[in-house]
Each structure stands twice: as C-alpha cells, then as structure tokens.
Design a protein around this motif. Structure first.
Motif, PDB file in Angstrom:
ATOM      1  N   LEU A 198       1.632  -1.407  -0.006  1.00  0.00           N
ATOM      2  CA  LEU A 198       0.204  -0.487   0.033  1.00  0.00           C
ATOM      3  C   LEU A 198       0.894   1.167  -0.305  1.00  0.00           C
ATOM      4  O   LEU A 198       1.095   1.237   0.561  1.00  0.00           O
ATOM      5  N   ILE A 199       0.990   2.362  -0.823  1.00  0.00           N
ATOM      6  CA  ILE A 199       0.708   3.611  -0.813  1.00  0.00           C
ATOM      7  C   ILE A 199       0.332   4.901  -0.159  1.00  0.00           C
ATOM      8  O   ILE A 199      -0.823   4.572  -0.853  1.00  0.00           O
ATOM      9  N   TYR A 200       0.430   5.615   1.225  1.00  0.00           N
ATOM     10  CA  TYR A 200      -0.552   6.602   1.756  1.00  0.00           C
ATOM     11  C   TYR A 200       0.640   7.144   0.624  1.00  0.00           C
ATOM     12  O   TYR A 200       1.546   8.101   0.884  1.00  0.00           O
ATOM     13  N   ALA A 201      -0.901   8.633  -0.250  1.00  0.00           N
ATOM     14  CA  ALA A 201       0.102  10.299  -0.457  1.00  0.00           C
ATOM     15  C   ALA A 201       0.187  11.256  -0.096  1.00  0.00           C
ATOM     16  O   ALA A 201      -1.247  11.275  -0.167  1.00  0.00           O
ATOM     17  N   SER A 202       0.157  12.031   0.459  1.00  0.00           N
ATOM     18  CA  SER A 202       0.254  13.764   1.075  1.00  0.00           C
ATOM     19  C   SER A 202       0.748  14.328  -0.355  1.00  0.00           C
ATOM     20  O   SER A 202       2.046  14.769  -0.142  1.00  0.00           O
ATOM     21  N   HIS A 203      -0.071  14.837  -0.806  1.00  0.00           N
ATOM     22  CA  HIS A 203       0.138  16.211  -1.953  1.00  0.00           C
ATOM     23  C   HIS A 203      -0.299  16.850  -1.421  1.00  0.00           C
ATOM     24  O   HIS A 203      -1.283  17.269  -0.538  1.00  0.00           O
TER      25      HIS A 203
END
Ligand code: FAS
Ligand code: PHB
Length: 396
Positions: A198-203
């Motif tokens: 899983l990849i959690y991204a904050s952009h």
C-alpha cells in the motif's frame, strides 16, 4: 422463532459474532435487510490487522484468506517528492497485515453460517426491536415473502451499521462526533497493482491511496470535497489526479485499467459510548465510525464481537454478568485508541480547506519524522498492525 442471540445485520460484525457464538454452543439467528448477492459484492474494507487474520485461522475460516489474501510486511508513505517504507514486520516483532477484501470475508462467513445451519433471513423489512429492558427481548420484521416474523431471544446484538435501527433504540446516548471537511473517491480498477504494498500519499493537491484486492485488481482512493459530485470525476480525470498525487517521486507510473466501481465515502469519527442498553448490545459500525485512513473499521468490528462473544459465553456458562456489564468499557479502551490513530493519520496526510503554509510545513515535518525516525515509525506500525488487547477502560 426462539434463539439465544438475535443478530441484526450480516456484515463482518454480525457474521463473525454468530460464528464465535456457534463455537461456544450458543445459538443465534441473523437478519439482514439486503440480498445475499448485494452484501457479498459490496466493496468496502481491505486491510485486516494481524490478530484478526490469526483469529480467522483459529476459528477454521482461514483457508481462502491464506490462499487468496495478500500478506504485507510493510506500507509506504509518499510525500515531498519521495517515498519511504514503514517496515511493519521489523518494527512490531514479526507482525503483518492481511489484504483480503471485506466482501471476501463476508462470502466466507455467510457460507459457513448457512452450512452450520444458522438461519440468515435476507431482504427483511420493517425491522423493530422490543422489550430490550426485559430478559425476553424480541426482534420483529417482515420476511422476504411478506410474512410477519418475530424472534424472541435472550440478547439482541445490534450489528446493523451506522444507518441501522438498533442504535436509535438506545435512550440518552453518550455520543462523540467529528465530521471531516473532505471525502474519499474510491475506484476498483482492472489493473495489476503498481506496487507490492500500500502507498499512502500526501500531496499539495490532496491525499491519495494505492491499495489492491488481487494481482489483477487495484483499489485506489483520492481525497475530494465532502459534497463532491461524482459526475465531476470521469475516469480520465481520476487517473490524472492519482498519477499526480501518487507518483510524486517521479520514479514510477501507475498502471491504469477499466474502472469497475467508483464511489464516494464521507469521512467522520463517531463514537456512541452507550454500547449497551439492557439486553441490547451494539457492535461495529452501529456503535462507531472511523475515517478509513487507518484501515480500522472492520478490525474494530471484529474486536467488539470478540469481547461480546466471550462475555456471552461466560454468562451462559456461569450466569455471571460481569463481562457483559464491562462490555462498553472493555470495547471503548480499544475504540478510542483506534479513533485517535485514524484521526492522526487523517490529519497528517490530508489537505484541509484554508490550511495555511505553516500547517502544511508542520504536516510534512510530522510525516518526515514518522517515516525517518525509528520511534516514530514504530508508533505508526504498532497501531497499524493492531494493538494488543488491554482491559483498561477509557475515561472512567
Ligand atoms: P456493516 O455496515 O458492514 O454491516 C451492517 C449490516 O447490517 C449491513 O449488511 C446492512 O445491510 C445491515 N443492516 C442495516 N440496517 C439493517 C436493518 N434495519 N435490518 C437488518 N439489517 C440491516 N473500513 C475500512 O477499514 N477500510 C475501508 O476502505 C472502508 N471503506 C468503506 C466504504 C464504505 C462505503 C463504508 C460504508 C464503510 C467502509 N469501511 C471501511 C468501514 C467498513 O468496512 C465497516 O467498518 C465495516 O463494514 C463494519 O462492519 P459492520 O459493523 O458489520 O457494519
Ligand atoms: C482498502 O484497501 O480498501 C484500504 C486500505 C487501507 C486503508 C483504507 C482502505 O486505510
């Protein structure tokens, strides 16, 4: 009809509770207002905590989960143009998560309950519960053939989710709620996952999550406005935004494919601490909702019903009601820790409306510390794989 435990709702909470009770020789009947096909196709949670996967094994339900589920030893967090891995396994002394869709869990448990002879009444309507203050509560409903029915039981388990009828039957509820100023747009895509984990991204544009359901199915989420109109998000706009937010390190691209399902889920934290009234016990989403950022929803439902099943077994074995009396406090000790973790993950990774540049720098610093410092990473990892059970009540 007469049974020991009447269960309203055939979601993860109701189905697992019935299975746990059956293993203790305790009878139950389940009623469900949707069709079997509907609840077995509904795309919802994806991540099982370590202890839940072990429990599923222990109760003889792990075969398909182990052959089709995906065991993950880590997750990744993408921020400020980089991706860092949280080594769940190393940080928690060998624990992992199991990626196995909630609908698969529901399929397995519906089949097992029916095979064991537990009645599940699907497509019921006009459900009401009665005499929960007596030692003979009852559930009334109309069955799918239009016939009025009544289940007289010792205990009613309200496992009917956030929009069910059981919580409203409880007077003087002690309730806590926080509604977040955003929602998640989720898609299920016929595309091979672009990453093993899983990849959690904050952009700066907002949060995104890369998850999966199988080697052929990717599950993806985008932060959107709380009142977002899904018609404003045709597939190509979804993919462009997912690529932007998830591949910010510039070293990979997201596999795209046919969008098989698209939906918007609102985000809230909700706890009804009054989880018991007389012979009515609430479990799962009927009692609490967490923002899905921490992947806690289904796992909390499992924790509630494990506590309830143990308390009911003690009651039927010895007549002791102490564990039943302690049910809310025992569950709330875990619920509030999961609420905190879900709130923390949500606050750290999402962009809030009118968020000022200082707040964004603080967020990035928190992600940098959490992913770059062993103590910070361990705190996330321990919560993510699932905290051990403890008995201390919260705020007593
Ligand atoms: P559920 O809501 O699953 O089950 C309640 C059951 O009761 C349902 O089958 C419903 O049809 C039935 N019911 C309702 N009223 C009834 C009545 N009057 N009579 C009879 N039956 C009745 N969690 C995660 O961890 N990750 C996620 O990505 C995630 N995504 C979600 C997306 C959506 C759209 C929703 C709504 C929830 C999501 N969740 C997610 C949370 C979800 O997984 C829940 O935590 C989990 O389903 C909780 O299980 P139950 O407590 O059994 O409630
Ligand atoms: C999912 O796979 O649906 C999923 C995974 C992790 C989350 C939320 C949803 O935090």
């Amino acid at each position: 009809m007469r049974t020991q435990v009447g269960i309203v709702g055939a979601g993860p909470a109701g189905l697992l509770l019935s299975h746990l009770l059956h293993r203790e020789g305790i009878e139950s009947i389940i009623i469900e207002d949707r069709t079997r096909a509907y609840i077995e196709a509904r795309i919802r949670a994806g991540v099982m905590e370590h202890w839940v996967a072990e429990l599923v094994d222990e109760i003889g339900m792990g075969a398909r989960m182990r052959s089709e589920g995906l065991r993950h030893d880590g997750i990744e967090i993408s921020f400020a143009g980089q991706r860092r891995r949280i080594d769940l396994n190393a940080l928690t002394g060998g624990k992992s998560i199991m990626v196995y869709g909630q609908q698969e869990f529901v399929k397995d448990f519906v089949a097992a309950r029916l095979a064991a002879g537990t009645p599940i009444h699907f497509e019921v309507t006009d459900v009401s519960i009665h005499d929960v203050d007596s030692d003979g509560p009852s559930i009334r409903f109309t069955d799918r053939d239009g016939a009025p029915q009544e289940i007289v039981c010792d205990v009613i388990a309200g496992c009917d989710g956030f929009h069910g009828i059981c919580r409203p039957a409880i007077p003087d509820q002690v309730v806590f709620e926080r509604v977040y100023p955003f929602a998640w747009l989720g898609i299920l895509a016929a595309a091979a996952p672009s990453s093993d984990e899983l990849i959690y991204a904050s952009h700066d544009n907002g949060f995104a999550l890369h998850s999966m359901r199988s080697p052929q199915l990717t599950r993806l989420y985008l932060q959107v406005a709380p009142d977002e109109d899904i018609n404003e998000w045709p597939d190509d706009r979804v993919w462009v935004e997912l690529q932007t937010r998830l591949t910010q390190d510039g070293k990979w691209s997201l596999n795209e494919g046919e969008v098989l399902q698209k939906g918007i889920t609102p985000m809230r934290s909700f706890v009804c601490e009054t989880m018991r009234h007389g012979r009515l016990f609430l479990a799962g989403d009927a009692a609490h909702i967490v923002p899905p950022t921490g992947a806690k929803g289904m796992n909390l439902a499992a924790a509630d019903v494990l506590v309830l099943a143990r308390a009911l077994a003690r009651f039927y074995r010895s007549g002791a009601t102490d564990a039943l009396d302690a049910y809310p406090a025992t569950c709330l000790a875990r619920i509030w820790k999961a609420q905190r973790f879900s709130w923390w993950m949500t606050s750290m990774l999402h962009i809030f409306p009118e968020q000022d540049p200082f707040a964004r720098r603080i967020q990035l610093a928190e992600i940098d510390f959490t992913t770059g410092n062993e103590a910070g990473a361990r705190a996330l990892a321990e919560n993510y794989v699932g905290l051990p059970f403890d008995d201390g009540p919260v705020g007593a």
